[in-house]
Enzyme design. Structure first.
Site, PDB file in Angstrom:
ATOM      1  N   SER A 170       0.823  -1.224   0.000  1.00 23.60           N
ATOM      2  CA  SER A 170       0.000   0.000   0.000  1.00 23.60           C
ATOM      3  C   SER A 170       0.843   1.255   0.000  1.00 23.60           C
ATOM      4  O   SER A 170       1.715   1.413   0.851  1.00 23.60           O
ATOM      5  CB  SER A 170      -0.848   0.095   1.274  1.00 23.60           C
ATOM      6  OG  SER A 170      -1.745  -0.929   1.363  1.00 23.60           O
ATOM      7  N   HIS A 228      -3.982   0.420  -4.870  1.00 21.57           N
ATOM      8  CA  HIS A 228      -3.261  -0.719  -5.443  1.00 21.57           C
ATOM      9  C   HIS A 228      -3.560  -0.779  -6.924  1.00 21.57           C
ATOM     10  O   HIS A 228      -4.717  -0.916  -7.314  1.00 21.57           O
ATOM     11  CB  HIS A 228      -3.742  -2.039  -4.851  1.00 21.57           C
ATOM     12  CG  HIS A 228      -3.352  -2.256  -3.436  1.00 21.57           C
ATOM     13  ND1 HIS A 228      -2.424  -3.183  -3.063  1.00 21.57           N
ATOM     14  CD2 HIS A 228      -3.759  -1.648  -2.314  1.00 21.57           C
ATOM     15  CE1 HIS A 228      -2.281  -3.153  -1.750  1.00 21.57           C
ATOM     16  NE2 HIS A 228      -3.085  -2.223  -1.261  1.00 21.57           N
ATOM     17  N   HIS A 263      -5.110  -9.817  -1.445  1.00 19.80           N
ATOM     18  CA  HIS A 263      -5.241 -10.007  -0.002  1.00 19.80           C
ATOM     19  C   HIS A 263      -6.362 -10.996   0.309  1.00 19.80           C
ATOM     20  O   HIS A 263      -7.395 -11.009  -0.364  1.00 19.80           O
ATOM     21  CB  HIS A 263      -5.580  -8.679   0.682  1.00 19.80           C
ATOM     22  CG  HIS A 263      -4.581  -7.596   0.463  1.00 19.80           C
ATOM     23  ND1 HIS A 263      -4.611  -6.769  -0.627  1.00 19.80           N
ATOM     24  CD2 HIS A 263      -3.531  -7.198   1.220  1.00 19.80           C
ATOM     25  CE1 HIS A 263      -3.612  -5.908  -0.553  1.00 19.80           C
ATOM     26  NE2 HIS A 263      -2.939  -6.142   0.554  1.00 19.80           N
ATOM     27  N   TYR A 302      -8.371 -10.723   2.718  1.00 12.96           N
ATOM     28  CA  TYR A 302      -9.600 -10.002   3.111  1.00 12.96           C
ATOM     29  C   TYR A 302     -10.446  -9.585   1.916  1.00 12.96           C
ATOM     30  O   TYR A 302     -11.637  -9.275   2.068  1.00 12.96           O
ATOM     31  CB  TYR A 302      -9.284  -8.783   3.989  1.00 12.96           C
ATOM     32  CG  TYR A 302      -8.476  -7.681   3.331  1.00 12.96           C
ATOM     33  CD1 TYR A 302      -9.058  -6.824   2.396  1.00 12.96           C
ATOM     34  CD2 TYR A 302      -7.149  -7.495   3.649  1.00 12.96           C
ATOM     35  CE1 TYR A 302      -8.315  -5.824   1.794  1.00 12.96           C
ATOM     36  CE2 TYR A 302      -6.398  -6.487   3.065  1.00 12.96           C
ATOM     37  CZ  TYR A 302      -6.989  -5.659   2.133  1.00 12.96           C
ATOM     38  OH  TYR A 302      -6.245  -4.689   1.531  1.00 12.96           O
ATOM     39  N   GLU A 303      -9.864  -9.565   0.727  1.00 10.10           N
ATOM     40  CA  GLU A 303     -10.641  -9.213  -0.465  1.00 10.10           C
ATOM     41  C   GLU A 303     -11.574 -10.356  -0.862  1.00 10.10           C
ATOM     42  O   GLU A 303     -12.444 -10.174  -1.718  1.00 10.10           O
ATOM     43  CB  GLU A 303      -9.702  -8.911  -1.637  1.00 10.10           C
ATOM     44  CG  GLU A 303      -8.901  -7.629  -1.457  1.00 10.10           C
ATOM     45  CD  GLU A 303      -7.943  -7.401  -2.613  1.00 10.10           C
ATOM     46  OE1 GLU A 303      -8.362  -6.851  -3.640  1.00 10.10           O
ATOM     47  OE2 GLU A 303      -6.762  -7.796  -2.488  1.00 10.10           O
ATOM     48  N   ALA A 313       2.703  -2.260   4.004  1.00  9.01           N
ATOM     49  CA  ALA A 313       2.427  -1.256   5.025  1.00  9.01           C
ATOM     50  C   ALA A 313       1.924  -2.023   6.233  1.00  9.01           C
ATOM     51  O   ALA A 313       1.168  -2.988   6.085  1.00  9.01           O
ATOM     52  CB  ALA A 313       1.368  -0.292   4.520  1.00  9.01           C
ATOM     53  N   MET A 329      -1.842  -7.255   7.110  1.00  8.38           N
ATOM     54  CA  MET A 329      -2.845  -8.114   6.456  1.00  8.38           C
ATOM     55  C   MET A 329      -2.326  -8.808   5.193  1.00  8.38           C
ATOM     56  O   MET A 329      -3.115  -9.227   4.351  1.00  8.38           O
ATOM     57  CB  MET A 329      -4.074  -7.262   6.086  1.00  8.38           C
ATOM     58  CG  MET A 329      -4.631  -6.435   7.233  1.00  8.38           C
ATOM     59  SD  MET A 329      -5.951  -5.353   6.674  1.00  8.38           S
ATOM     60  CE  MET A 329      -6.158  -4.275   8.110  1.00  8.38           C
ATOM     61  N   SER A 330      -1.009  -8.912   5.054  1.00  2.00           N
ATOM     62  CA  SER A 330      -0.468  -9.503   3.816  1.00  2.00           C
ATOM     63  C   SER A 330       0.827 -10.265   4.113  1.00  2.00           C
ATOM     64  O   SER A 330       1.086 -10.635   5.256  1.00  2.00           O
ATOM     65  CB  SER A 330      -0.201  -8.389   2.790  1.00  2.00           C
ATOM     66  OG  SER A 330       0.866  -7.568   3.214  1.00  2.00           O
ATOM     67  N   ASN A 341       1.646   3.500  10.722  1.00  5.53           N
ATOM     68  CA  ASN A 341       0.856   4.053  11.831  1.00  5.53           C
ATOM     69  C   ASN A 341       1.179   3.268  13.092  1.00  5.53           C
ATOM     70  O   ASN A 341       1.579   2.108  13.012  1.00  5.53           O
ATOM     71  CB  ASN A 341      -0.648   3.923  11.519  1.00  5.53           C
ATOM     72  CG  ASN A 341      -1.041   2.497  11.195  1.00  5.53           C
ATOM     73  OD1 ASN A 341      -0.806   2.002  10.084  1.00  5.53           O
ATOM     74  ND2 ASN A 341      -1.594   1.807  12.160  1.00  5.53           N
ATOM     75  N   HIS A 357      -7.353   4.285   6.779  1.00  5.67           N
ATOM     76  CA  HIS A 357      -6.530   3.913   5.621  1.00  5.67           C
ATOM     77  C   HIS A 357      -5.808   5.133   5.039  1.00  5.67           C
ATOM     78  O   HIS A 357      -4.712   5.002   4.481  1.00  5.67           O
ATOM     79  CB  HIS A 357      -7.410   3.238   4.561  1.00  5.67           C
ATOM     80  CG  HIS A 357      -6.644   2.664   3.402  1.00  5.67           C
ATOM     81  ND1 HIS A 357      -5.644   1.724   3.550  1.00  5.67           N
ATOM     82  CD2 HIS A 357      -6.734   2.900   2.061  1.00  5.67           C
ATOM     83  CE1 HIS A 357      -5.153   1.418   2.357  1.00  5.67           C
ATOM     84  NE2 HIS A 357      -5.798   2.114   1.436  1.00  5.67           N
TER      85      HIS A 357
HETATM   86  N1  HPA Z   1      -2.997  -3.041  11.030  1.00  4.07           N
HETATM   87  C1  HPA Z   1      -3.044  -3.914  10.018  1.00  4.07           C
HETATM   88  N2  HPA Z   1      -2.618  -3.642   8.801  1.00  4.07           N
HETATM   89  C2  HPA Z   1      -2.102  -2.426   8.575  1.00  4.07           C
HETATM   90  C3  HPA Z   1      -2.019  -1.462   9.598  1.00  4.07           C
HETATM   91  C4  HPA Z   1      -2.493  -1.785  10.892  1.00  4.07           C
HETATM   92  O1  HPA Z   1      -2.436  -0.993  11.844  1.00  4.07           O
HETATM   93  N3  HPA Z   1      -1.443  -0.356   9.039  1.00  4.07           N
HETATM   94  C5  HPA Z   1      -1.190  -0.666   7.740  1.00  4.07           C
HETATM   95  N4  HPA Z   1      -1.588  -1.907   7.465  1.00  4.07           N
END
Ligand code: HPA
Length: 278
Positions: free
Chosen positions: A31, A62, A84, A86-87, A114, A212-213, A236, A248
């Protein structure tokens, strides 16, 4: 259709566009990091939706295409956009591109993502070399019939993130004067960000970052004995560390802020990628 037949068709399509060029490193851009692909020279661009059997990406930020070309003297195949869990993709679909890379003769994999920063000593915007992972998600991409042509039923994960490549990345960061972290990445399914309690749990479990990846891809790569390295952009502080909600946009903003040093690091690592890890 059998997996190996599907992979053969994907490979044949991609090769038909490459005019004999042989990519040696596969790169996945996470990301907000996708712009890096624009700096690849003499690029051949292939949209995922044109590749037989390839899944197609759905997340804002993406792109869904392969960029194959020259980066720091090496021919690389770069995924601008990944798949991903989650998609709604199956784990088989998530790792399909990694298997395609292997079919194309690629033995070196550079994963980026990310991630949320779990380690309270660190800061948003830090880059982290992944030394290991924790998979909380029960599903494994190798569950089910083993594709014996790709690797064995049971396989080692102690070198999932190659120790020599970690050292290469550390040295590259030092040369560029980038203060890089090293740590453990823990997979959550998303798309919800973690709860504050899950982040406390991740920390106790030994994680420095959550995301998440990457983990399914690293597992599929280990299965095929590829030499893998991973870097997280800690976009973050993970949920509950700061007194503010997650979103996001923050992930994309931080990605934007650090993309220069991130790209420089990726380049330096590609430049110094050892020949015995190709
Ligand atoms: N959690 C999960 N996936 C992420 C995060 C997060 O805080 N930041 C960027 N991708």
């Amino acid at each position: 259709m059998e997996l190996m037949e599907m992979l053969a068709e994907s490979k044949a399509y991609i090769e038909s566009k490459l005019g004999g060029r042989k990519p040696v490193v596969g790169i996945i851009l996470g990301s907000g990091l996708g712009d890096m692909a624009e700096t690849i020279e003499d690029a051949v661009i292939i949209d995922y939706h044109n590749i037989p059997h390839f899944p197609v990406s759905t997340v804002p930020g993406h792109k869904g295409r392969l960029v194959i070309g020259e980066l720091e003297g090496k021919t690389v195949l770069c995924m601008q956009g990944r798949f991903h869990y989650y998609e709604g993709y199956s784990m088989d679909e998530v790792v399909y591109p990694i298997r395609t890379m292997k079919m194309l003769g690629i033995n070196a994999l550079f994963l980026t993502n990310a991630a949320g920063c779990v380690n309270t000593e660190w800061n948003a915007g830090d880059l982290m070399i992944i030394t290991d992972h924790i998979k909380l998600v029960a599903e494994n991409p190798l569950r089910g019939k083993n594709p014996d042509e790709l690797g064995s039923r049971f396989f080692d994960m102690t070198q999932a993130y190659d120790k020599n490549l970690v050292a290469v990345a550390e040295k590259a960061a030092e040369e560029l004067g980038i203060n890089v972290r090293k740590g453990v990445y823990m997979l959550f399914t998303g798309p919800s960000f973690e709860t504050a309690a899950e982040v406390r749990f991740a920390r106790i479990a030994g994680a420095d970052a959550v995301g998440m990846s990457t983990v399914p891809e690293a597992i599929a790569a280990s299965h095929m004995r590829m030499h893998t390295m991973g870097i997280s952009c800690l976009t973050n502080m993970a949920a509950g560390i700061l007194d503010q909600p997650l979103n996001h946009e923050e992930v994309l903003e931080t990605g934007e802020r650090v993309k220069k040093s991130f790209s420089a690091l990726v380049r330096e690592i590609i430049k110094s990628w050892p020949a015995d890890k190709l």
